[in-house]
Design a protein around this motif. Structure first.
Motif, PDB file in Angstrom:
ATOM      1  N   LEU A   1      37.978  41.347  50.269  1.00 39.72           N
ATOM      2  CA  LEU A   1      38.366  42.699  51.045  1.00 39.72           C
ATOM      3  C   LEU A   1      36.781  43.350  51.900  1.00 39.72           C
ATOM      4  CD1 LEU A   1      40.018  45.101  49.181  1.00 39.72           C
ATOM      5  CD2 LEU A   1      40.934  43.885  50.883  1.00 39.72           C
TER       6      LEU A   1
ATOM      7  N   CYS B   1      37.896  44.232  44.090  1.00 37.42           N
ATOM      8  CA  CYS B   1      39.048  43.055  44.587  1.00 37.42           C
ATOM      9  C   CYS B   1      38.318  41.929  43.979  1.00 37.42           C
ATOM     10  CB  CYS B   1      38.828  43.419  45.748  1.00 37.42           C
ATOM     11  SG  CYS B   1      39.446  41.091  46.873  1.00 37.42           S
TER      12      CYS B   1
ATOM     13  N   CYS C   1      43.816  46.124  44.090  1.00 33.69           N
ATOM     14  CA  CYS C   1      42.836  47.300  45.405  1.00 33.69           C
ATOM     15  C   CYS C   1      43.833  48.573  45.574  1.00 33.69           C
ATOM     16  CB  CYS C   1      42.738  46.254  46.336  1.00 33.69           C
ATOM     17  SG  CYS C   1      44.440  45.748  46.449  1.00 33.69           S
TER      18      CYS C   1
ATOM     19  N   CYS D   1      47.413  40.342  43.918  1.00 34.55           N
ATOM     20  CA  CYS D   1      47.137  40.923  42.416  1.00 34.55           C
ATOM     21  C   CYS D   1      47.191  42.371  42.287  1.00 34.55           C
ATOM     22  CB  CYS D   1      45.598  40.280  41.583  1.00 34.55           C
ATOM     23  SG  CYS D   1      44.221  41.787  42.842  1.00 34.55           S
ATOM     24  N   ARG D   2      47.263  43.202  43.567  1.00 33.00           N
ATOM     25  CA  ARG D   2      47.119  44.814  43.656  1.00 33.00           C
ATOM     26  C   ARG D   2      46.389  45.365  42.618  1.00 33.00           C
ATOM     27  NH1 ARG D   2      51.095  45.867  46.718  1.00 33.00           N
ATOM     28  NH2 ARG D   2      51.615  47.845  45.885  1.00 33.00           N
TER      29      ARG D   2
ATOM     30  N   CYS E   1      43.709  36.130  49.900  1.00 32.64           N
ATOM     31  CA  CYS E   1      44.336  37.260  49.322  1.00 32.64           C
ATOM     32  C   CYS E   1      45.030  36.762  48.035  1.00 32.64           C
ATOM     33  CB  CYS E   1      44.965  38.336  49.954  1.00 32.64           C
ATOM     34  SG  CYS E   1      45.652  39.730  48.837  1.00 32.64           S
ATOM     35  N   THR E   2      44.931  37.506  46.472  1.00 31.30           N
ATOM     36  CA  THR E   2      45.973  36.639  45.657  1.00 31.30           C
ATOM     37  C   THR E   2      47.399  37.478  45.410  1.00 31.30           C
ATOM     38  OG1 THR E   2      44.865  37.412  44.236  1.00 31.30           O
ATOM     39  CG2 THR E   2      44.398  35.203  44.651  1.00 31.30           C
TER      40      THR E   2
HETATM   41  S1  SF4 Z   1      42.467  43.414  44.658  1.00 32.81           S
HETATM   42 FE1  SF4 Z   1      43.474  43.521  47.272  1.00 32.81          FE
HETATM   43  S2  SF4 Z   1      42.840  42.351  48.543  1.00 32.81           S
HETATM   44 FE2  SF4 Z   1      41.975  41.717  46.816  1.00 32.81          FE
HETATM   45  S3  SF4 Z   1      42.842  39.963  46.007  1.00 32.81           S
HETATM   46 FE3  SF4 Z   1      44.015  41.685  44.691  1.00 32.81          FE
HETATM   47  S4  SF4 Z   1      45.083  42.571  46.206  1.00 32.81           S
HETATM   48 FE4  SF4 Z   1      44.424  41.039  47.499  1.00 32.81          FE
END
Ligand code: SF4
Ligand code: SF4
Length: 634
Positions: free
Chosen positions: A302, A296, A265, A262-263, A259-260
């Protein structure tokens, strides 16, 4: 890194297919006047209520169907194994709310509710759940129809809907969803409340099991207690963020190492769950919609239960459960009532007789009336009725009864006048026919309509035999031949056209053997067709026979109308001295009204004056009083 603009296409297609299907039903109902869609037929919330009602009273009310129960069972299985799949993929209110919420975001009118207000507001759906279930179980009718925004709109505000409640619900869905994300779903939807309770299945199962055990020990405990325990417990578990451990089995998981942060999700989640901050999504609001999985950008970060390849599991599960529910609906039916009054020893030796095609068995009330009728028959030990298929099962003692005797008890002999007797007629041709696929009172009505349309028949009557005997009464000079009669009786489709409605019925009557013609007198025909009417009132039984007097008044046989007589008699009953009425016909076909009265309270002059009134004062059920025209002339 993958594109983050990908649409969750399977979910999008499924959700909007449901909306499109409902619109199709609505348009069809609008264009096809004799088509009445049942928009609640497959509602799983109605199903859970119907299931509860069935366990408590061993009966199903008219508004509750096995189809709903099948969907309710699928809903429960879906929640325990997966999540709130109905909310995620099927519920039209959920789809519209989400779409309106996106509109609110786009036009920047959406407001975020504070955490404390959010927690407090969540109690409302549990209160609504309690009220809905309480009134449904108390009245045996689906209370949710009164305010359900979906039902109100889909049914075009049918008579079951309370406008005031429904308009509030619709406003909450439409305006609420634009301003506050999933306002109806999170704070008001009772199906959402029961779904959340079922997510805490250990808690729900413990309450239900405890209640069942208490009832088994013979303690009379009202269903209000477990209902209140479930509603309060469900809210508290939601309020304190109760953890969903083993159940539901399927959960969203996040691989922290890939997980990076990136938020995306968290931002995409329709339920505003902070997925990026969790290793396993155990939030009660998660309905496994899969939006976070789709958005994601990091491969296999995920997942569902940390396994790749399960991304489509929720949408496939929703479709499979829905299809199983449909298959069950078409192939399985719970009895509307299932009553047994024989002793265990009698029931062990009981034989079962099944009769289908009884269209009069269409609701809880007609089922109960049927059971009461059968209780009067010696040797009948119990009955079960199935209103969807209009079928009954009768348990009986084979030492006393046979299938045929039970059939005779179920059968309702009928008679009907098709048309007035022309003046020129001297005698009547009575033709006795035996008909296959003819048993139900509706069959009799359909044959009556056929004869009216296609023959010169004056009347008909049915009597029980195997197959059923129908006697047709034709003018003595009728030239309707046997072949013509057979053609009429074996008509395949009966079409009925009125100003507003055009409808048709599929018929399958079959003439068995040769019709037997016979000539009878006009008087005999009139006597056969005469239907006497009888009623007692004003505490007749409290008077000794010696206190009763009878006024006999000749009536015009052409005016004799059995449907109008109850109103006429209701008018007579306004005189406290009148205590009974019966109609009769003598051997020369003269019709008489016999009015029984107490001569110390009234007299024949006053009764006769009342009978000749142009207007009748009628007492309706519920205490209402009305005025109608008196169609009887003396
Ligand atoms: S979408 Fe959510 S789970 Fe996927 S990388 Fe971004 S923060 Fe992590
Ligand atoms: S966490 Fe993921 S699956 Fe659950 S509701 Fe949010 S977006 Fe849907």
């Amino acid at each position: 890194m993958r594109s983050n603009q990908k649409k969750n296409l399977p979910r999008f297609i499924l959700q909007w297919s449901v909306i499109a299907f409902l619109l199709f039903l609505g348009v069809r109902a609008f264009l096809q006047k004799d088509y009445i869609p049942d928009f609640e037929a497959y509602c799983p919330f109605g199903g859970v209520q119907a299931l509860s009602s069935y366990f408590l009273s061993n009966s199903l009310a008219c508004t509750m169907t096995t189809a709903q129960i099948a969907m309710g069972i699928m809903l429960i299985i879906g929640i325990i194994l997966f999540s709130k799949l109905f909310c995620a993929f099927i519920c039209p209110i959920g789809t519209i709310s989400e779409w309106l919420g996106n509109l609110g975001d786009k036009f920047k009118v959406s407001i975020k509710i504070s955490r404390s207000a959010d927690l407090l507001l969540r109690s409302l759906k549990y209160i609504l759940l309690f009220v809905t279930f309480y009134y449904t179980l108390d009245s045996n009718e689906l209370f949710c129809k009164k305010f359900d925004p979906y039902y109100a709109v889909a049914s075009g505000f049918s008579l079951d809907v309370v406008w005031f409640f429904a308009l509030i619900s619709i406003s909450l869905v439409v305006i609420g969803s634009i301003i506050f994300r999933l306002f109806w779903c999170k704070y008001f939807c009772p199906l959402g409340a029961i779904s959340n309770i079922l997510k805490f299945i250990w808690f729900a199962a413990s309450v239900i099991l405890l209640y069942v055990l208490i009832r088994i020990t013979g303690i009379e405990l009202s269903y209000v207690w477990p209902l209140a325990a479930l509603a309060i417990g469900g809210y508290l578990l939601e309020f304190f963020g109760g953890k969903l451990n083993f159940f539901p089995v399927a959960k969203i998981t996040r691989n922290e190492s890939s997980c990076t942060n990136c938020r995306l999700c968290s931002r995409k989640c329709p339920q505003v769950i902070d997925v990026a901050a969790m290793k396993v999504v155990t939030d009660v609001d998660c309905n496994l919609c899969g939006e976070c999985l789709e958005v994601c950008p990091e491969k296999d970060t995920l997942q569902i239960n940390r396994r790749s390849g399960l991304k489509w599991l929720p949408v496939i599960a929703a479709i499979v459960l829905f299809v199983i529910g449909l298959i069950l609906s078409f192939n399985w039916e719970l009895p509307t009532i299932d009553q047994r009054w024989g002793t265990p020893a009698e029931l062990e030796k009981a034989a079962v007789f099944t009769q289908s095609g009884l269209t009069e068995i269409k609701c809880f009330g007609s089922s109960t009336a049927f059971a009461n009728k059968m209780k009067e028959v010696k040797g009948v030990l119990g009955v079960a009725t199935y209103v969807t298929t209009h079928k009954v099962k009768v348990l009986y003692d084979p030492a006393i009864l046979t299938d045929q005797k039970i059939q005779a008890e179920i059968f309702t002999p009928q008679k009907a006048v098709v048309r007035e007797i022309p003046d020129s007629i001297q005698n009547i041709k009575m033709v006795s026919c035996q008909l296959d696929n003819f048993f139900d009172p509706n069959d009799f009505s359909h044959l009556t309509m056929l004869l009216k349309e296609k023959s010169d028949a004056l009347g008909l009557e049915s009597v029980f035999s195997c197959p059923v005997t129908v006697r047709l009464f034709l003018p003595g000079n009728s030239n309707l031949k046997e072949s013509g009669l057979k053609e009429i009786i074996e008509t395949k489709i009966l079409r009925i056209n009125t100003n507003e409605l055009s409808t048709h019925f599929d018929l399958s009557f079959k003439l068995v053997g040769t019709p037997l013609p016979q000539t009878i007198s006009l008087t005999e025909y009139k006597n056969r067709m005469f239907e006497p009417y009888q009623s007692t009132f004003n505490w007749k039984k409290s008077y000794r026979d010696t206190m009763l007097d009878t006024l006999v008044v000749q009536a015009d046989p052409k005016q004799y109308d059995i449907e109008a007589l109850p109103y006429f008699v209701s008018h007579l009953s306004n005189d406290n001295g009148v205590v009974g009425f019966h109609s009769s016909m003598d051997s020369t076909s003269r019709v008489f009204f016999n009015i029984i009265f107490i001569d110390s309270l009234t007299n024949s002059v006053s009764i006769l004056k009342n009978m000749k009134n142009d207007t009748l004062t009628v007492n309706y059920e519920g205490g209402e009083i009305g005025k109608i025209v008196n169609k009887f002339k003396f």
